[in-house]
Design a protein around this motif. Structure first.
Motif, PDB file in Angstrom:
ATOM      1  N   GLU A 122      -8.718  -5.282   1.827  1.00 51.46           N
ATOM      2  CA  GLU A 122      -9.281  -6.168   2.842  1.00 51.46           C
ATOM      3  C   GLU A 122     -10.394  -7.037   2.275  1.00 51.46           C
ATOM      4  N   ALA A 123     -11.244  -6.437   1.438  1.00 52.79           N
ATOM      5  CA  ALA A 123     -12.324  -7.223   0.830  1.00 52.79           C
ATOM      6  C   ALA A 123     -11.763  -8.325  -0.060  1.00 52.79           C
ATOM      7  N   ARG A 134      -8.817   0.232  12.298  1.00 51.84           N
ATOM      8  CA  ARG A 134      -9.399  -0.900  11.580  1.00 51.84           C
ATOM      9  C   ARG A 134      -8.933  -2.237  12.170  1.00 51.84           C
ATOM     10  N   LEU A 190      -7.397   0.602   1.268  1.00 49.63           N
ATOM     11  CA  LEU A 190      -7.404  -0.364   2.372  1.00 49.63           C
ATOM     12  C   LEU A 190      -8.682  -1.186   2.358  1.00 49.63           C
ATOM     13  N   GLU A 191      -9.814  -0.543   2.146  1.00 50.34           N
ATOM     14  CA  GLU A 191     -11.089  -1.255   2.101  1.00 50.34           C
ATOM     15  C   GLU A 191     -11.107  -2.295   0.989  1.00 50.34           C
ATOM     16  N   LEU A 192     -10.586  -1.920  -0.173  1.00 50.45           N
ATOM     17  CA  LEU A 192     -10.575  -2.839  -1.309  1.00 50.45           C
ATOM     18  C   LEU A 192      -9.611  -3.998  -1.077  1.00 50.45           C
ATOM     19  N   LEU A 245      -7.696   5.261   2.520  1.00 50.91           N
ATOM     20  CA  LEU A 245      -8.738   4.466   3.144  1.00 50.91           C
ATOM     21  C   LEU A 245      -9.475   3.604   2.130  1.00 50.91           C
ATOM     22  N   ARG A 246      -9.778   4.168   0.968  1.00 49.83           N
ATOM     23  CA  ARG A 246     -10.501   3.401  -0.041  1.00 49.83           C
ATOM     24  C   ARG A 246      -9.700   2.188  -0.493  1.00 49.83           C
ATOM     25  N   GLN A 306     -16.880 -10.931   6.549  1.00 53.64           N
ATOM     26  CA  GLN A 306     -17.512  -9.632   6.291  1.00 53.64           C
ATOM     27  C   GLN A 306     -18.854  -9.545   6.996  1.00 53.64           C
ATOM     28  N   ARG A 364      -8.325  10.030   2.026  1.00 60.59           N
ATOM     29  CA  ARG A 364      -9.500   9.417   1.396  1.00 60.59           C
ATOM     30  C   ARG A 364      -9.088   8.289   0.459  1.00 60.59           C
ATOM     31  N   HIS A 371       0.862  -1.175   0.000  1.00 62.97           N
ATOM     32  CA  HIS A 371       0.000   0.000   0.000  1.00 62.97           C
ATOM     33  C   HIS A 371       0.901   1.228   0.000  1.00 62.97           C
ATOM     34  N   ARG A 427     -10.178 -11.180   2.021  1.00 62.86           N
ATOM     35  CA  ARG A 427     -11.163 -12.124   2.563  1.00 62.86           C
ATOM     36  C   ARG A 427     -11.541 -13.173   1.531  1.00 62.86           C
TER      37      ARG A 427
END
Length: 312
Positions: free
Chosen positions: A101-102, A134, A97-99, A94-95, A311, A91, A83, A105
């Protein structure tokens, strides 16, 4: 009005722009750019990465401000990620990181416990509060150590009695032996993932590896006892990637000899600096060995880990 944030997968044609972004991050974090284009290209072409699902570029106002990548070649339940983000781009950070992590999973589906690991400079451009909030935590610290080389380093050191070095340039069997020695000597190291020979080559990006700079050490009647794997494809320095001595032969000066042999080889090639990475909690005494041979801290990296719960 803030710039519009857009995100898309990376492609091989983005390598130069990604490299420029990573060097901008390097400049902030370590004081100079040290990312080579070949390193970025190797990541984008890794056989275990599907760029359409495993990579992201974030743009603000049309400018590339962040890049992320995930991969899962280190065994069940472990996903690794990169990353990178320019300072102040919370912003976008964070976006991505969200992607990440998804996707992690999905890659770790059905395995518990599952974890996502990131390697970050100890003073990164990423706002660390984004991680701690997080659920990420630091689990290890590594030092990148360097040493300046001069004319005096060009003379190879005397070997311990009976020790003989051979390189792996000509013989595929020696390359496989080097792999076996790395697997044996690093088996107990934190984060080491056992790999068969072919996946190990992919992990190393062996297409750019000069096997004449990989050495195996042997002793009479005892066989192969140690390995030094290095590479000369970085602009900033020669790199000592793996130095491993079999457990029953440690403490006999073999590791120090291989280290000094590496110094001599790179000094003879005209390099003025060599570097390596070391786990600060390494139980074999590697950090003290490197310090005793004149290597010093260049910068430090923390391993951050997130437990991947299903999730919500």
């Amino acid at each position: 009005m803030s710039d519009t944030l857009t995100v898309r997968p990376a492609g091989p044609g983005d390598a130069a722009d990604i490299c420029a972004l990573l060097n901008a991050v390097d400049l902030v974090e370590i004081g100079r750019p040290e990312t080579d284009l070949g390193t970025v290209e190797a990541d984008l072409n890794h056989p275990d990465v599907d760029l359409a699902t495993d990579s992201w570029l974030a743009f603000e106002g049309g400018r590339l401000v962040a890049y992320a990548l995930v991969w899962a070649d280190s065994g069940p339940g472990r996903v690794d990620g990169d990353h990178y983000v320019l300072p102040g781009r919370r912003r976008a950070a964070l976006r991505l990181l969200e992607l990440m992590e998804a996707r992690a999973r999905v890659l770790a589906a059905g395995v518990r416990p599952a974890r996502l690991r990131l390697q970050l400079n100890v003073a990164p451009t990423l706002d660390l509060s984004l991680l701690t909030r997080r659920g990420y935590r630091t689990v290890r610290r590594y030092q990148v150590m360097t040493r300046r080389l001069g004319p005096a380093d060009r003379t190879p050191p005397p070997a311990p009695a009976g020790l003989v070095l051979r390189d792996c340039a000509a013989d595929e069997a020696d390359r496989r032996r080097a792999h076996a020695l790395v697997e044996e000597t690093f088996a107990d190291h934190f984060g080491h993932a056992a790999r068969a020979y072919e996946p190990w080559l992919d992990h190393l990006d062996a297409r750019r590896l000069d096997w004449s700079l990989v050495w195996i050490a042997s002793l009479p009647a005892e066989g192969d006892v140690a390995v030094l794997l290095t590479r000369d494809d970085r602009t900033s320095m020669g790199w000592l990637s793996h130095l491993g001595v079999r457990a029953d032969h440690r403490g006999r000066g073999i590791g120090g000899h291989l280290l000094r042999h590496g110094f001599a080889a790179y000094a003879a090639r005209g390099r003025d600096t060599v570097g390596l990475g070391v786990d600060t909690h390494n139980a074999t005494g590697a950090l003290a060995l490197y310090e005793a041979h004149g290597m010093g801290l260049h910068y430090a990296v923390d391993t951050w880990e997130l437990t991947l719960h299903p999730q919500e």
